[in-house]
Design an enzyme around this catalytic site. Sequence first.
Site, PDB file in Angstrom:
ATOM      1  N   GLU A 156     116.479  -4.427  75.704  1.00 32.29           N
ATOM      2  CA  GLU A 156     117.152  -6.007  75.878  1.00 32.29           C
ATOM      3  C   GLU A 156     116.440  -6.987  74.925  1.00 32.29           C
ATOM      4  O   GLU A 156     117.444  -7.862  74.066  1.00 32.29           O
ATOM      5  CB  GLU A 156     117.636  -6.106  77.012  1.00 32.29           C
ATOM      6  CG  GLU A 156     118.666  -6.823  76.732  1.00 32.29           C
ATOM      7  CD  GLU A 156     119.513  -6.721  76.179  1.00 32.29           C
ATOM      8  OE1 GLU A 156     120.843  -7.806  76.062  1.00 32.29           O
ATOM      9  OE2 GLU A 156     119.975  -5.327  76.383  1.00 32.29           O
ATOM     10  N   ASP A 281      73.571   3.861  62.043  1.00 30.67           N
ATOM     11  CA  ASP A 281      72.742   3.232  61.648  1.00 30.67           C
ATOM     12  C   ASP A 281      73.252   2.806  59.529  1.00 30.67           C
ATOM     13  O   ASP A 281      74.475   2.859  59.584  1.00 30.67           O
ATOM     14  CB  ASP A 281      71.482   3.292  61.704  1.00 30.67           C
ATOM     15  CG  ASP A 281      70.547   3.047  61.304  1.00 30.67           C
ATOM     16  OD1 ASP A 281      69.927   1.458  61.560  1.00 30.67           O
ATOM     17  OD2 ASP A 281      69.230   3.419  61.525  1.00 30.67           O
ATOM     18  N   SER A 416      72.636  -1.059  64.785  1.00 27.26           N
ATOM     19  CA  SER A 416      71.254  -1.242  64.003  1.00 27.26           C
ATOM     20  C   SER A 416      70.394  -2.379  64.278  1.00 27.26           C
ATOM     21  O   SER A 416      70.239  -3.053  65.542  1.00 27.26           O
ATOM     22  CB  SER A 416      71.500  -1.929  62.766  1.00 27.26           C
ATOM     23  OG  SER A 416      70.689  -2.070  61.510  1.00 27.26           O
ATOM     24  N   SER A 417      69.107  -1.962  64.290  1.00 28.56           N
ATOM     25  CA  SER A 417      68.045  -3.735  64.951  1.00 28.56           C
ATOM     26  C   SER A 417      68.236  -5.034  63.867  1.00 28.56           C
ATOM     27  O   SER A 417      67.950  -5.750  64.450  1.00 28.56           O
ATOM     28  CB  SER A 417      66.256  -3.254  64.603  1.00 28.56           C
ATOM     29  OG  SER A 417      66.285  -3.178  62.373  1.00 28.56           O
TER      30      SER A 417
END
Length: 448
Positions: A156, A281, A416-417
């Site tokens: 509605e 990675d 990841s580093s």
Amino acid sequence: MSTGGAESAAAEAMASEAYLAGDAVREARELVAELCRHFYLQGWVTGTGGSITVKANDPTVPLAQQLIVMSPSGVQKERMAAEDMYVMSAEGKVISAPVAKPWPHKHPKCSDCAPLFMKSYLMRGAGAVIHSHGMETCMATMLNPGAKEFRMTHMEMIKGIKGHGYTDELVIPIIENTPYEYELTDSLAEAIAAYPKATAVLVRNHGIYVWGDSWINAKTQAECYHYLLDAAMKMYQLGIDWTTPEHGPINSAKRLRSVASLGVPNGCHTAKSSKHCVVLDIEGTTTPISFVTDVMFPYARDNVRKHLTSTYDSEETKEDIKLLRIQVEEDLKIGVVGATPVAPDDAGKEEVISSLVANVEAMIKADRKITSLKQLQGHIWRTGFERKELKGVVFEDVPEALKNWQSQGMKVYIYSSGSREAQRLLFGHTSYGDLRQFLCGFFDTTTG
């Protein structure tokens, strides 16, 4: 010599000043403050998020030329007053800004949403635009991570959306979120152009933009959108399909059709995967190791001094320096090669920077995976990407792989580093375009 032109310009300037100081702008300022307080109670603009803007309705001024009143960025929406608002020209130029308040109030800043609001005004002739961070507007975009649209029918409240009836299908385009709000401008404009019937755009994991030809119309539609999105969440929890007229149970066949509709390369059929997510990675996985070692690291090393010098007094760099000091002190205690004492603040800016540069260069040479270094590198790389001195490199099969995983309903993450900011920069500025739309999250050394 005729003076008609000068008199006309003077009269126009006086009219503009009268408009700015008149009842229309004053009432619009008060209205936005009132709406901000109201929407705060609804949970739409908590934590300083969200924003509201309306046109100052003067019947003597055409809608396209009316001034725009806009709530500021980063302030407590429920405590705002009329004098806190920005007033902008119809083209988006700030012509009146609020006065700064004493601490602990933040210095006034025009909303980061301003460029997006202007797209709604210019492309749709809107009279008001509402940007909400309501929980349901975020959650609804997560129901299908790969979907580019939210669809619903036979409810509605759909009748409250301009141009829609009970039996119509409501379609709301979904665009991908970005680290900075202004970066959404182009994708919002593309969605507005691609969906001429839409009066809203969802931003995945972020919120919704709703516009109307007046503040009443925009507010009404925003309330309907929030109701419908909340209903979809509850229906999902109950296993009810909100996209069909029957609202029957969600079944596996429906889920498979949903995946197939996203498109599968080469006309292949998608098998339902047992995997829920993929964690990648960067070095050697999505990106050549040589790009990191031969481009990214040297760029950071060569620009450490320049970056620290130009941003030395910023809060961000102060935090970077604080983390580096803590790391160097720890390195000195355990005898890390290359660590040298960082000069105290009272030694002067140049001495501090020189000692920091020596430590950072040693850290980069040793390829150390430490948060303080990665955070600083990320901030240096951000400047490089913004200046287009850097461009992210990924293997040629990466974009297609990301698209395929997303089409199968799998979530893809990066671990990841490199700092999360550096990861976003790399994937946001590749030769294949912005690949962040296929990634659901980023993890770095602060995770583990």
